[in-house]
Design a protein around this motif. Structure first.
Motif, PDB file in Angstrom:
ATOM      1  N   GLU A  50       0.871  -1.170   0.000  1.00 35.10           N
ATOM      2  CA  GLU A  50       0.000   0.000   0.000  1.00 35.10           C
ATOM      3  C   GLU A  50       0.912   1.224   0.000  1.00 35.10           C
ATOM      4  O   GLU A  50       1.860   1.303   0.788  1.00 35.10           O
ATOM      5  CB  GLU A  50      -0.888  -0.012   1.240  1.00 35.10           C
ATOM      6  CG  GLU A  50      -1.770   1.198   1.385  1.00 35.10           C
ATOM      7  CD  GLU A  50      -2.873   1.279   0.328  1.00 35.10           C
ATOM      8  OE1 GLU A  50      -3.515   2.344   0.266  1.00 35.10           O
ATOM      9  OE2 GLU A  50      -3.096   0.312  -0.425  1.00 35.10           O
ATOM     10  N   VAL A  51       0.627   2.166  -0.895  1.00 32.31           N
ATOM     11  CA  VAL A  51       1.439   3.380  -0.988  1.00 32.31           C
ATOM     12  C   VAL A  51       0.572   4.573  -0.606  1.00 32.31           C
ATOM     13  O   VAL A  51      -0.534   4.733  -1.131  1.00 32.31           O
ATOM     14  CB  VAL A  51       2.000   3.586  -2.414  1.00 32.31           C
ATOM     15  CG1 VAL A  51       2.823   4.864  -2.493  1.00 32.31           C
ATOM     16  CG2 VAL A  51       2.833   2.383  -2.834  1.00 32.31           C
ATOM     17  N   LYS A  52       1.074   5.377   0.311  1.00 31.84           N
ATOM     18  CA  LYS A  52       0.386   6.594   0.726  1.00 31.84           C
ATOM     19  C   LYS A  52       1.313   7.773   0.493  1.00 31.84           C
ATOM     20  O   LYS A  52       2.437   7.793   0.998  1.00 31.84           O
ATOM     21  CB  LYS A  52      -0.012   6.533   2.205  1.00 31.84           C
ATOM     22  CG  LYS A  52      -1.082   5.502   2.500  1.00 31.84           C
ATOM     23  CD  LYS A  52      -2.363   5.903   1.833  1.00 31.84           C
ATOM     24  CE  LYS A  52      -3.474   4.909   2.095  1.00 31.84           C
ATOM     25  NZ  LYS A  52      -4.641   5.183   1.263  1.00 31.84           N
ATOM     26  N   THR A  53       0.852   8.726  -0.298  1.00 27.42           N
ATOM     27  CA  THR A  53       1.595   9.955  -0.520  1.00 27.42           C
ATOM     28  C   THR A  53       0.854  11.045   0.247  1.00 27.42           C
ATOM     29  O   THR A  53      -0.264  11.413  -0.112  1.00 27.42           O
ATOM     30  CB  THR A  53       1.672  10.298  -2.024  1.00 27.42           C
ATOM     31  OG1 THR A  53       2.242   9.190  -2.712  1.00 27.42           O
ATOM     32  CG2 THR A  53       2.521  11.533  -2.264  1.00 27.42           C
ATOM     33  N   HIS A  54       1.445  11.495   1.324  1.00 25.37           N
ATOM     34  CA  HIS A  54       0.805  12.467   2.215  1.00 25.37           C
ATOM     35  C   HIS A  54       1.792  13.556   2.608  1.00 25.37           C
ATOM     36  O   HIS A  54       3.007  13.345   2.573  1.00 25.37           O
ATOM     37  CB  HIS A  54       0.288  11.765   3.481  1.00 25.37           C
ATOM     38  CG  HIS A  54      -1.005  11.050   3.271  1.00 25.37           C
ATOM     39  ND1 HIS A  54      -2.194  11.516   3.771  1.00 25.37           N
ATOM     40  CD2 HIS A  54      -1.313   9.915   2.603  1.00 25.37           C
ATOM     41  CE1 HIS A  54      -3.169  10.693   3.430  1.00 25.37           C
ATOM     42  NE2 HIS A  54      -2.659   9.710   2.718  1.00 25.37           N
ATOM     43  N   LYS A  55       1.250  14.680   3.038  1.00 20.88           N
ATOM     44  CA  LYS A  55       2.086  15.806   3.460  1.00 20.88           C
ATOM     45  C   LYS A  55       2.863  15.481   4.732  1.00 20.88           C
ATOM     46  O   LYS A  55       3.942  16.008   4.952  1.00 20.88           O
ATOM     47  CB  LYS A  55       1.238  17.054   3.671  1.00 20.88           C
ATOM     48  CG  LYS A  55       0.708  17.625   2.386  1.00 20.88           C
ATOM     49  CD  LYS A  55      -0.109  18.871   2.631  1.00 20.88           C
ATOM     50  CE  LYS A  55      -0.658  19.393   1.318  1.00 20.88           C
ATOM     51  NZ  LYS A  55      -1.482  20.585   1.499  1.00 20.88           N
TER      52      LYS A  55
END
Length: 120
Positions: A50-55
């Motif tokens: 699972e890939v999460k691109t978050h600030k």
């Protein structure tokens, strides 16, 4: 984050895994009750990533709750049912959080954190 930033994060995560010797089998597979961002393998190990691109790292972690994990597990089971050749491999669920470096020059790469075995 926008879909474009999310796709960029997934690309960076796939490159990260490839540099560590994983073969990317599939990406963005919608199956079962969910979606599998990256499926990769190395020797006897099959990764569902699972890939999460978050600030922030914290918001990336919060996005992977109990319901999300259940949907990942369901999607992985459905994928394995369609690809029995991989059924003999040890499976692991990993999370990669990609955090862009806000306010820094664009040539500075984002922070990539790889968390292994997020679902027991």
């Amino acid at each position: 984050m926008s879909t474009l930033q999310g796709r960029s994060g997934e690309e960076k995560a796939a490159s990260y895994l490839s540099r560590r010797g994983f073969n990317i089998i599939a990406r963005n597979i919608r199956i079962g009750r969910g979606e599998l961002d990256i499926i990769a393998c190395s020797d006897e190990l099959l990764l569902f990533v699972e890939v999460k691109t978050h600030k922030t790292r914290e918001s990336g972690l919060l996005a992977v709750n109990e319901d999300k994990c259940a949907r990942l597990y369901s999607a992985a089971e459905a994928w394995l049912a369609k690809h029995p050749a991989y059924a003999g491999l040890q499976c692991r669920f990993d999370l990669i959080i990609v955090t862009p470096r806000m306010g820094l020059p664009s040539w500075i790469p984002p922070r990539i954190e790889h968390m292994k075995d997020i679902i027991n």
